[in-house]
Scaffold this active site. Structure first.
Site, PDB file in Angstrom:
ATOM      1  N   LYS A  60       0.840  -1.197   0.000  1.00  0.00           N
ATOM      2  CA  LYS A  60       0.000   0.000   0.000  1.00  0.00           C
ATOM      3  C   LYS A  60       0.876   1.248   0.000  1.00  0.00           C
ATOM      4  CE  LYS A  60      -3.802   2.131   2.610  1.00  0.00           C
ATOM      5  NZ  LYS A  60      -4.702   1.982   3.783  1.00  0.00           N
ATOM      6  N   SER A 129      -9.500   2.517   2.832  1.00  0.00           N
ATOM      7  CA  SER A 129      -8.508   3.182   2.018  1.00  0.00           C
ATOM      8  C   SER A 129      -7.559   2.219   1.302  1.00  0.00           C
ATOM      9  CB  SER A 129      -7.684   4.126   2.897  1.00  0.00           C
ATOM     10  OG  SER A 129      -6.956   3.398   3.889  1.00  0.00           O
ATOM     11  N   SER A 153     -10.318   0.450   7.098  1.00  0.00           N
ATOM     12  CA  SER A 153      -9.632   0.534   5.803  1.00  0.00           C
ATOM     13  C   SER A 153      -9.048  -0.769   5.287  1.00  0.00           C
ATOM     14  CB  SER A 153      -8.525   1.588   5.875  1.00  0.00           C
ATOM     15  OG  SER A 153      -9.085   2.869   6.015  1.00  0.00           O
TER      16      SER A 153
END
Length: 254
Positions: A60, A129, A153
């Site tokens: 990420k 996210s 997230s």
């Protein structure tokens, strides 16, 4: 299967689907193939074969990587190169994994979304996210990816995209080198295709051998539905979906 063939399979899938899904902020094709060939040849100079030997992983893009851009999903950090890898990335490399690239995140892992779309329905959101990581795993681009969670997230995009998201206990996986949002809540976790894969991945990253050999219970879990004082504020469709799930599983309602 060789490491190189495994990486090429991931890259082929990315080539076929990335234009539609948009899971990646950056893919380092040449570096991934070079590392795969080194692992296959047995040339371990600067490399250590380990429990994640040759596996393709997405990271990420709020997690620092010294050899790839880390832009935190924001144009103000375009081209940013951290001086060193985050602690979890160091552990990943030490275990023999191959980092394919950086997956899309919402800006600073907060509200503003990236361009990722749900791989099962391109008109739908993948959730945030950790949107890119969930979409990449769910679409077969990589078997494993890093996510982070402050509120929902990891578990939200995993649920939206149809893969496994594991938000471990706070602090289980080292957060050094991860862009903070809320220090008392931020957690590094993983996304995978199966519960066993997620447990194994987390076990390697946290140095918890018991997780690596997790036995999935033979009996199905039991859940209860609690209608909190906020229940009446839920959208009708949300309440109906929960009631449908409760009815199908015979969940008790206190």
């Amino acid at each position: 299967m060789s490491c190189e063939s495994l990486i090429r399979a991931s890259l082929t899938r990315i080539d076929a689907r990335e234009r539609e899904v948009g899971a990646w902020a950056y893919v380092d094709r040449d570096a991934a193939l070079a590392r795969a060939r080194a692992l296959d040849s047995g040339d371990q100079t600067g490399l250590r074969s380990g429990l994640l030997h040759g596996l393709a992983v997405g990271v990420k893009d709020i997690i620092d990587t010294a050899d790839m851009p880390t832009e935190y999903g924001s144009p103000i950090y375009a081209g940013n190169r951290p001086r060193q890898d985050a602690a979890c990335v160091q552990r990943l490399k030490a275990a023999g994994a191959i980092i394919l690239g950086k997956t899309v995140t919402t800006e600073f892992a907060f509200v503003q979304p990236g361009g990722t779309r749900n791989p099962h329905d391109l008109a739908c959101t993948p959730g945030g996210s950790s949107s890119g990581s969930a979409a990449a795993v769910a679409d077969g681009m990589v078997p494993l990816a890093f996510g982070t969670q402050t509120a929902g997230s990891i578990i939200r995009p995993a649920a939206y995209c149809g893969c496994i998201g594991y938000k471990p206990s706070f602090g289980l996986i080292n957060r050094a080198g991860v862009k903070p949002l809320a220090d008392r809540l931020d957690t590094v976790g993983v996304l995978a295709r199966t519960v066993e894969d997620a447990a194994f991945f987390a076990g390697v990253l946290s140095e918890r051998p018991a997780l690596r050999h997790l036995a999935v219970p033979s009996d199905p879990p039991r859940f209860g539905l609690y209608r909190t004082p906020m229940w009446e504020e839920a959208e009708p469709a949300t309440a109906a979906a929960l009631d449908t799930a409760r009815g199908r599983s015979n969940m008790p309602v206190p």
